[in-house]
Design an enzyme around this catalytic site. Sequence first.
Site, mmCIF file in Angstrom:
data_model
loop_
_atom_site.group_PDB
_atom_site.id
_atom_site.type_symbol
_atom_site.label_atom_id
_atom_site.label_comp_id
_atom_site.label_asym_id
_atom_site.label_seq_id
_atom_site.Cartn_x
_atom_site.Cartn_y
_atom_site.Cartn_z
ATOM 1 N N LEU A 47 0.861 -1.178 0.000
ATOM 2 C CA LEU A 47 0.000 0.000 0.000
ATOM 3 C C LEU A 47 0.898 1.229 0.000
ATOM 4 C CD1 LEU A 47 -2.900 -0.603 2.585
ATOM 5 C CD2 LEU A 47 -3.172 -0.041 0.178
ATOM 6 N N ASP A 48 0.531 2.240 -0.782
ATOM 7 C CA ASP A 48 1.304 3.482 -0.795
ATOM 8 C C ASP A 48 1.293 4.121 0.600
ATOM 9 O OD1 ASP A 48 1.857 3.268 -3.505
ATOM 10 O OD2 ASP A 48 0.089 4.426 -4.104
ATOM 11 N N PRO A 49 2.324 4.899 0.934
ATOM 12 C CA PRO A 49 2.362 5.565 2.250
ATOM 13 C C PRO A 49 1.121 6.404 2.538
ATOM 14 C CG PRO A 49 4.498 5.729 1.189
ATOM 15 C CD PRO A 49 3.566 5.126 0.167
ATOM 16 N N ALA A 51 -1.877 5.815 1.591
ATOM 17 C CA ALA A 51 -3.078 4.980 1.677
ATOM 18 C C ALA A 51 -3.140 4.324 3.051
ATOM 19 C CB ALA A 51 -3.057 3.917 0.583
ATOM 20 N N ARG A 186 -4.470 4.922 -8.160
ATOM 21 C CA ARG A 186 -3.961 6.232 -8.610
ATOM 22 C C ARG A 186 -4.098 6.367 -10.121
ATOM 23 N NH1 ARG A 186 1.691 6.643 -7.869
ATOM 24 N NH2 ARG A 186 1.876 4.459 -7.257
#
Length: 240
Positions: A47-49, A51, A186
């Site tokens: 997971l992106d930071p 998110a 995204r």
Amino acid sequence: MNFKKGEVLFFNKPLGWTSFKVVGHVRYHICRRIGVKKLKVGHAGTLDPLATGVMILCTGKATKRIEEFQYHTKEYVATLRLGATTPSYDLEHEIDATYPTGHITRELVEETLTHFLGAIEQVPPAFSACMVDGKRAYELARKGEEVELKAKQLVIDEIELLECRLDDPEPTIRIRVVCSKGTYIRALARDIGEALQSGAHLTELIRTRVGDVRLEDCLDPEHFKEWIDRQEIENDEDNN
């Protein structure tokens, strides 16, 4: 619990934490609790930071199950700001362009979302972990190098408009997406913005489900030390 033999743990990743940080934090406290210097721990989907939401971690011999979990469908709730784009398609970078939004109606948004249902092709973001000539795409993008990534096929099982705030100074929509492995929300935000003849970027992302695992099933990594200290631990030395 036997972390060497293998356990599967569910976490709600906090905002600002990298997936790597979650794994390191959990590994540290497990090793401390069971008295070992190292232990295999891996996650079943980054997971992106920026998110939050469901992350599945596997320990010991259960790391063999990571691929199984990676192929489970995932559900997200995403907030998109319309009329503006960023290089990373989220808030990691500043806005680089703005677009008109006056023509966008709720009906147009709902109709546009239907075009993303089913099997679609998606070009991953340049700021992603995709490999390009042996290097991560984000490493090249951060150096200002041109990154060309090939479109990948994926499946959007469900897409639903939850909220539509078009009259706000910064118009936003909130959507729920159920999708296959490899989907970049995204990039979906980017593509929805383009399909609306405007632009869009992600301002919030929550992974609400992976397979049957939901947010309410998850531990908070920030309270993991207290949680693991309460668990009964099996230390079977035959299961290294």
